[in-house]
Design an enzyme around this catalytic site. Structure first.
Site, PDB file in Angstrom:
ATOM      1  N   HIS A 196      -7.705 -70.690  54.219  1.00  0.00           N
ATOM      2  CA  HIS A 196      -7.226 -69.307  54.194  1.00  0.00           C
ATOM      3  C   HIS A 196      -5.991 -69.237  53.302  1.00  0.00           C
ATOM      4  CE1 HIS A 196      -6.641 -65.265  55.595  1.00  0.00           C
ATOM      5  NE2 HIS A 196      -5.565 -65.532  56.324  1.00  0.00           N
TER       6      HIS A 196
ATOM      7  N   ASP B  93     -15.133 -63.902  53.118  1.00  0.00           N
ATOM      8  CA  ASP B  93     -14.056 -64.574  53.851  1.00  0.00           C
ATOM      9  C   ASP B  93     -13.601 -63.757  55.064  1.00  0.00           C
ATOM     10  OD1 ASP B  93     -14.053 -66.693  52.122  1.00  0.00           O
ATOM     11  OD2 ASP B  93     -12.075 -66.317  51.273  1.00  0.00           O
ATOM     12  N   ASP B  94     -12.857 -64.426  55.932  1.00  0.00           N
ATOM     13  CA  ASP B  94     -12.174 -63.808  57.084  1.00  0.00           C
ATOM     14  C   ASP B  94     -13.129 -63.316  58.164  1.00  0.00           C
ATOM     15  OD1 ASP B  94      -9.963 -64.290  55.530  1.00  0.00           O
ATOM     16  OD2 ASP B  94      -9.642 -62.202  54.959  1.00  0.00           O
TER      17      ASP B  94
END
Length: 377
Positions: free
Chosen positions: A207, A86-87
């Protein structure tokens, strides 16, 4: 279709990866790191990223270079596992750590923050290394992508920033968020994703798990359906409630995330949206990531998946959410308001180290786990 390497191709591959020594008196070329050798191997032998991810680079005694020893599918895997970093796009250091983790075989998929300060760099890296990529829709950190909402919006505070992980939830509970503006922002983020990558996302999640929240999930599902994005994330993790190492405040937050996720299933299903049989990642985040903890998670995933009807026939499917990377430097990166403590934490590099360690590959092999991406499901 898998790539089969014939003898002539194999010799070409070796020359590509490990050039012959220079003639006497000539300048020797720089030695490639294992990560760069893996990248060169990808360029020399294009094909599905999931197939190449099955290559294992092993080092023989005496310090000889690592060479790929397998390019075939695992025979009869028990679990098809998407490991999503992620991110992606948060900052250059997180980007580099995620790419290094992918090239080392530690992840098989990434999720892009299109409002991240290094989103374009991340998209370019994904293209260069053929990393399967999806959208990490962000409604809680940084600034909106939609230009109209940047001026004035129920989604932002007086500074123009999103309300934050808990602030977003509190504003939602108070009825202060306009769902039309949520839709505008999600559509703007899908559009930005296409502009950056050249294609629609292979999957789309939220998110800080905002996509499973009441009302938001309905808008989220509609946007996904309109764009024919097939896969999302449903964070319901087996073994969460019996996990002994999570502090009470995380247990409380994750229990609410789980409730919201369970309530979102019907909405996603009605819109033709799919998700893997099992979700993992809450109990193995940051300092809690270790090979024993991951082994526990994988075994619980197999047990939980086999209790139902696996979506891929006899093989259980699962997603493991991870956050590897090199820690952000202060004042560098973020989504518009600088990097947060989570991204600056050494726990990001800890995850990178665990996922890239040979013991992780050994665990996957031992448990008969086949890495793949959402586009392979």
């Amino acid at each position: 279709m898998l790539n089969f390497i014939f003898e002539s191709d194999f010799h070409e591959m070796l020359e590509t990866l490990f050039p012959p020594p220079p003639a006497e008196g000539a300048i020797a070329p720089p030695v490639l790191s294992e990560v760069r050798r893996a990248s060169r191997f990808r360029r020399a032998f294009p094909g599905r990223a999931a197939d190449r991810a099955r290559c294992r680079f092993v080092r023989v005694p005496g310090g000889a270079p690592a060479v790929p020893w397998e390019t075939r599918r695992m025979p009869q895997p028990r679990l098809l596992l998407v490991i999503t970093g992620d991110d992606f796009g948060y900052c250059s250091r997180r980007n580099q750590g995620i790419v290094d983790c992918f090239l080392a075989g530690g992840i098989s998929n990434v999720s892009l923050l299109v409002n991240g300060s290094a989103a374009k760099e991340a998209a370019d890296l994904a293209k260069r290394h053929e990393i399967p990529i999806g959208l990490h829709a962000n409604l809680s950190e940084g600034t909106p992508v939609c230009h109209i909402l940047q001026k004035s919006s129920s989604l932002t505070d007086h500074r123009g920033f999103f309300h934050g992980k808990m602030g977003f939830r509190q504003s939602l509970e108070r009825g202060q968020l306009c769902m039309k503006q949520v839709e505008m922002e999600l559509r703007a983020q899908v559009k930005r994703f296409v502009e950056l990558t050249g294609h629609l996302p292979n999957h789309m999640d939220g998110h800080q798990h905002v996509h499973v929240l009441p009302e938001v999930r309905d808008v989220f599902a509609q946007v996904m359906s309109d764009h024919r994005i097939r896969f999302t994330r449903v964070p319901v993790e087996p073994g969460l409630h019996s996990c002994q190492w999570l502090p009470e405040h995380l247990h409380t937050f994750y229990a609410q995330v789980e409730k919201d996720a369970l309530d979102s299933m019907a909405v996603f299903r009605q819109n033709g949206i799919r998700w893997p049989d099992v979700y993992l990642g809450l109990t193995t985040m940051g300092q809690n990531m270790s090979v024993p903890h991951l082994q526990r998670a994988l075994r619980l995933a197999l047990a939980a998946g086999q209790m139902g009807e696996p979506s891929s026939g006899a093989c259980v499917t699962a997603e493991l959410m991870v956050h590897p990377g090199y820690p952000s430097h202060p004042q560098e990166g973020g989504c518009g308001e600088g990097p947060d403590d989570f991204s600056q934490s050494l726990e990001r590099q800890h995850e990178l180290s665990v996922l890239s360690d040979p013991s992780m590959a050994a665990l996957l092999s031992q448990e008969k786990v086949q890495l793949c991406a959402f586009k392979d499901l």
